[in-house]
Enzyme design. Structure first.
Site, PDB file in Angstrom:
ATOM      1  N   LYS A 171      29.995  32.445  48.052  1.00 36.68           N
ATOM      2  CA  LYS A 171      31.416  32.351  48.403  1.00 36.68           C
ATOM      3  C   LYS A 171      31.911  33.669  48.989  1.00 36.68           C
ATOM      4  CE  LYS A 171      35.046  33.230  45.810  1.00 36.68           C
ATOM      5  NZ  LYS A 171      35.965  33.792  46.815  1.00 36.68           N
ATOM      6  N   GLU A 244      28.991  44.413  40.553  1.00 31.98           N
ATOM      7  CA  GLU A 244      29.180  45.648  41.326  1.00 31.98           C
ATOM      8  C   GLU A 244      30.674  45.798  41.535  1.00 31.98           C
ATOM      9  OE1 GLU A 244      27.087  47.857  42.031  1.00 31.98           O
ATOM     10  OE2 GLU A 244      25.095  46.961  42.179  1.00 31.98           O
ATOM     11  N   CYS A 278      33.602  50.883  48.403  1.00 32.33           N
ATOM     12  CA  CYS A 278      33.532  51.085  46.950  1.00 32.33           C
ATOM     13  C   CYS A 278      33.121  52.518  46.636  1.00 32.33           C
ATOM     14  CB  CYS A 278      32.593  50.084  46.310  1.00 32.33           C
ATOM     15  SG  CYS A 278      30.963  50.033  47.062  1.00 32.33           S
ATOM     16  N   GLU A 375      42.070  53.623  41.810  1.00 28.59           N
ATOM     17  CA  GLU A 375      41.301  53.463  43.052  1.00 28.59           C
ATOM     18  C   GLU A 375      42.268  53.027  44.155  1.00 28.59           C
ATOM     19  OE1 GLU A 375      38.808  49.925  43.276  1.00 28.59           O
ATOM     20  OE2 GLU A 375      37.358  50.994  44.496  1.00 28.59           O
TER      21      GLU A 375
HETATM   22  P1  NAD Z   1      38.420  41.067  44.214  1.00 26.96           P
HETATM   23  O1  NAD Z   1      37.868  41.321  42.863  1.00 26.96           O
HETATM   24  O2  NAD Z   1      39.843  40.775  44.380  1.00 26.96           O
HETATM   25  O3  NAD Z   1      37.635  39.850  44.909  1.00 26.96           O
HETATM   26  C1  NAD Z   1      36.234  39.834  45.044  1.00 26.96           C
HETATM   27  C2  NAD Z   1      35.774  38.393  45.153  1.00 26.96           C
HETATM   28  O4  NAD Z   1      36.030  37.720  43.909  1.00 26.96           O
HETATM   29  C3  NAD Z   1      36.476  37.578  46.218  1.00 26.96           C
HETATM   30  O5  NAD Z   1      35.525  36.708  46.825  1.00 26.96           O
HETATM   31  C4  NAD Z   1      37.500  36.784  45.409  1.00 26.96           C
HETATM   32  O6  NAD Z   1      37.881  35.581  46.037  1.00 26.96           O
HETATM   33  C5  NAD Z   1      36.728  36.509  44.130  1.00 26.96           C
HETATM   34  N1  NAD Z   1      37.545  36.246  42.943  1.00 26.96           N
HETATM   35  C6  NAD Z   1      38.854  36.524  42.738  1.00 26.96           C
HETATM   36  N2  NAD Z   1      39.219  36.160  41.492  1.00 26.96           N
HETATM   37  C7  NAD Z   1      38.111  35.658  40.893  1.00 26.96           C
HETATM   38  C8  NAD Z   1      37.840  35.142  39.582  1.00 26.96           C
HETATM   39  N3  NAD Z   1      38.789  35.078  38.625  1.00 26.96           N
HETATM   40  N4  NAD Z   1      36.586  34.721  39.307  1.00 26.96           N
HETATM   41  C9  NAD Z   1      35.612  34.814  40.231  1.00 26.96           C
HETATM   42  N5  NAD Z   1      35.817  35.284  41.479  1.00 26.96           N
HETATM   43  C10 NAD Z   1      37.050  35.702  41.807  1.00 26.96           C
HETATM   44  O7  NAD Z   1      37.954  42.338  45.081  1.00 26.96           O
HETATM   45  P2  NAD Z   1      38.327  42.650  46.597  1.00 26.96           P
HETATM   46  O8  NAD Z   1      39.763  43.061  46.622  1.00 26.96           O
HETATM   47  O9  NAD Z   1      37.844  41.552  47.470  1.00 26.96           O
HETATM   48  O10 NAD Z   1      37.388  43.929  46.879  1.00 26.96           O
HETATM   49  C11 NAD Z   1      37.781  45.226  46.604  1.00 26.96           C
HETATM   50  C12 NAD Z   1      37.142  45.718  45.329  1.00 26.96           C
HETATM   51  O11 NAD Z   1      35.738  45.523  45.378  1.00 26.96           O
HETATM   52  C13 NAD Z   1      37.332  47.209  45.108  1.00 26.96           C
HETATM   53  O12 NAD Z   1      37.636  47.453  43.752  1.00 26.96           O
HETATM   54  C14 NAD Z   1      35.966  47.807  45.447  1.00 26.96           C
HETATM   55  O13 NAD Z   1      35.699  49.047  44.866  1.00 26.96           O
HETATM   56  C15 NAD Z   1      35.062  46.724  44.989  1.00 26.96           C
HETATM   57  N6  NAD Z   1      33.767  46.791  45.659  1.00 26.96           N
HETATM   58  C16 NAD Z   1      32.680  47.168  44.920  1.00 26.96           C
HETATM   59  C17 NAD Z   1      31.446  47.284  45.534  1.00 26.96           C
HETATM   60  C18 NAD Z   1      30.237  47.677  44.743  1.00 26.96           C
HETATM   61  O14 NAD Z   1      29.133  47.459  45.219  1.00 26.96           O
HETATM   62  N7  NAD Z   1      30.378  48.273  43.570  1.00 26.96           N
HETATM   63  C19 NAD Z   1      31.312  47.015  46.896  1.00 26.96           C
HETATM   64  C20 NAD Z   1      32.447  46.630  47.612  1.00 26.96           C
HETATM   65  C21 NAD Z   1      33.667  46.515  46.971  1.00 26.96           C
END
Ligand code: NAD
Length: 471
Positions: A171, A244, A278, A375
């Site tokens: 997804k 992650e 990230c 962050e």
């Molecule tokens: P997010 O957590 O809002 O969303 C990530 C994904 O999870 C999306 O596909 C979203 O639709 C889905 N999602 C949302 N609610 C959910 C739930 N309750 N259950 C399951 N899935 C759900 O994150 P974002 O805003 O898309 O991304 C930014 C964040 O991601 C930042 O905190 C960044 O640091 C982190 N990030 C981490 C890494 C890593 O490798 N550690 C890499 C990239 C981004």
């Protein structure tokens, strides 16, 4: 301008749409560029059932055949790089050059993963038996991807999951689904039906996946807040998890660092992808003796970096990716202004259209300020003075996050000593952000569980199985 194409999910090898649609917005213009299907529970159940049905056949294929499939995926991604680049810039906002670099990295990455071999351990230590431990697939993997690097982070999951014999339901983020949906359609030419299913949807779909009783593992990349929710709902059927999550990486600049050598790489350590990385440097600790010189150099670089629509070849940085994130970054800047912090540059987000935020450098705010403690995930960076290295290390480690960090010095050995004291999964010396398929990437503390990449990452998609043979 609307993209002249239909975007379908891929379920059991076939395109699927839905009467329920979600709009996808170009963050540089705020115009709707496409609509995508909003996956229903029934459709998700069918995608999971297709992955389950495909699992015995896929795990029974030879390892060499699965390696060949990964290489074919890499070739297809490279072949369609131009088309995918256009979609990625339109949905994500990043400049064309950065979008192309992401797609080319994805094509290369999966080819490297294809070369990995799973280890097998043999023990004769127990008298009378020979124990052979190998690593077998888990079953159906649910992969959930964020919006900052949609194609690359999807490939990070697709490569090792499929190589080790799992099948998948993946997804993308509702903000950046287009390139991924297109990829799903393209890859059906090299994969049996049901091996890789791509579903798209709104806020309800992620929880539907993490709660699903027939998904064996969730590989999740996203925020720490969402990661906690995924972990809670995964308990129902004891799903394996790789999380992650977020980070608040410190860059520590030692007093002997040469400002002329490090200013440019330090700038990009913080502001690549408009800070939406990230492992971006999100807190920059600079020794008092070079603080003024380095901050002046960073301000000078900020002055010549052009921010604009990613489709404009002159743009070096694009907008913040979505409205909610834009509002969050603006609120963080407003909080700093209200607290009386000084902006060395930036600090005045545009009024739109487009979610544009200028490169913003905040002059030595206190560690408790939101802009330091949280962050930002946008083009906002606090510069923080320190006097002695023990103090800098303690302040860097005073975080719930433990994703990455970097140390900058003319003496790499001295920097390495500091690096070893950081409570994070990755530390770079005189560079930042460079992740490779050859080494583990793991979040410490609340930045994650498990690892991606390297052998550690590959093993996350397997479970050990030991067979005890008579000696
Ligand atoms: P997010 O957590 O809002 O969303 C990530 C994904 O999870 C999306 O596909 C979203 O639709 C889905 N999602 C949302 N609610 C959910 C739930 N309750 N259950 C399951 N899935 C759900 O994150 P974002 O805003 O898309 O991304 C930014 C964040 O991601 C930042 O905190 C960044 O640091 C982190 N990030 C981490 C890494 C890593 O490798 N550690 C890499 C990239 C981004």
């Amino acid at each position: 301008m609307m993209i002249n194409a239909a975007f379908n999910m891929t379920i059991d090898g076939r395109p699927e749409n839905s009467s329920d649609q979600i709009a996808v917005v170009n963050p540089a213009t705020e115009a709707v560029v496409a609509t995508i299907p909003d996956c229903s529970q029934v459709q998700l159940d069918r995608a999971v059932a297709a992955a389950r049905a495909a699992f015995p056949g896929w795990r029974a294929t030879s390892y060499a055949d699965r390696q060949a499939a990964l290489r074919a995926i890499g070739a297809l991604v490279a072949e369609h790089a131009e088309e995918l680049k256009q979609l990625l810039t339109a949905e994500q906002g990043k400049p064309h050059a950065a979008a192309l670099a992401e797609i080319q990295a994805a094509a290369w990455w999966i080819g490297v993963v294809a070369d990995q071999q799973l280890p097998e351990t043999v023990s004769d230590a127990m008298p009378g038996q020979r124990s052979v431990t190998r690593h077998v697939p888990l079953g159906v993997v649910g992969a959930i991807v964020p919006w900052n690097f949609p194609v690359l982070l999807a490939i990070w999951k697709i490569g090792p999951a499929l190589l080790t014999g799992n099948t998948m339901v993946l997804k993308p983020s509702p903000f950046t689904p287009l390139a991924t949906l297109r990829l799903g359609e393209l890859l059906q030419s090299v994969l049996p039906p049901g091996v890789l299913n791509i579903v798209s949807g709104g806020d309800a779909l992620g929880p539907m996946m993490s709660e699903h009783g027939d998904i064996d593992k969730i590989s999740f990349t996203g925020s720490t807040a969402t990661g906690r929710r995924v972990m809670a709902s995964a308990a129902a059927n004891l799903k394996r998890l790789t999380l992650e999550l977020g980070g608040n990486d410190a860059a520590i600049v030692l007093p002997d660092a040469k400002v002329a050598d490090i200013a440019e790489p330090l700038f990009w350590a913080a502001f690549t992808n408009s800070g939406q990385v990230c492992v971006a440097a999100k807190r920059m600790f600079v020794h008092d003796s070079i603080y003024d010189e380095l901050s002046a150099a960073l301000v000078e670089i900020a002055g010549r970096v052009r921010i604009g629509d990613g489709a404009d070849p002159d743009s070096a940085l694009g907008p913040v990716q979505n409205r909610a994130q834009y509002e969050r970054v603006k609120a963080m800047i407003a909080d700093s202004r209200d607290a009386g912090h000084r902006f060395l540059t930036g600090g005045e987000p545009g009024e739109g259209p487009g979610y544009f935020v200028p490169v913003t450098l905040v002059d030595n705010p206190p560690d408790e300020a939101r802009v330091v403690a949280e962050e930002a995930f946008g083009p906002v960076l606090p510069l923080l003075r320190y006097h002695d290295i023990d103090e800098a290390v303690a302040r860097a480690n005073a975080s719930e996050y433990g994703l990455g960090g970097s140390v900058w010095s003319s003496d790499p050995d001295a920097a390495a000593e500091v690096a070893a004291r950081l409570e994070t999964g990755t530390v770079w010396i005189n560079s930042a952000q460079g992740l490779t398929p050859f080494a583990a990437f793991a979040g410490h503390k609340q930045s994650g569980i498990g690892a991606e990449n390297g052998m550690d990452g590959l093993l996350e998609f397997t479970v050990p199985q030991t067979i005890h043979h008579p000696a």
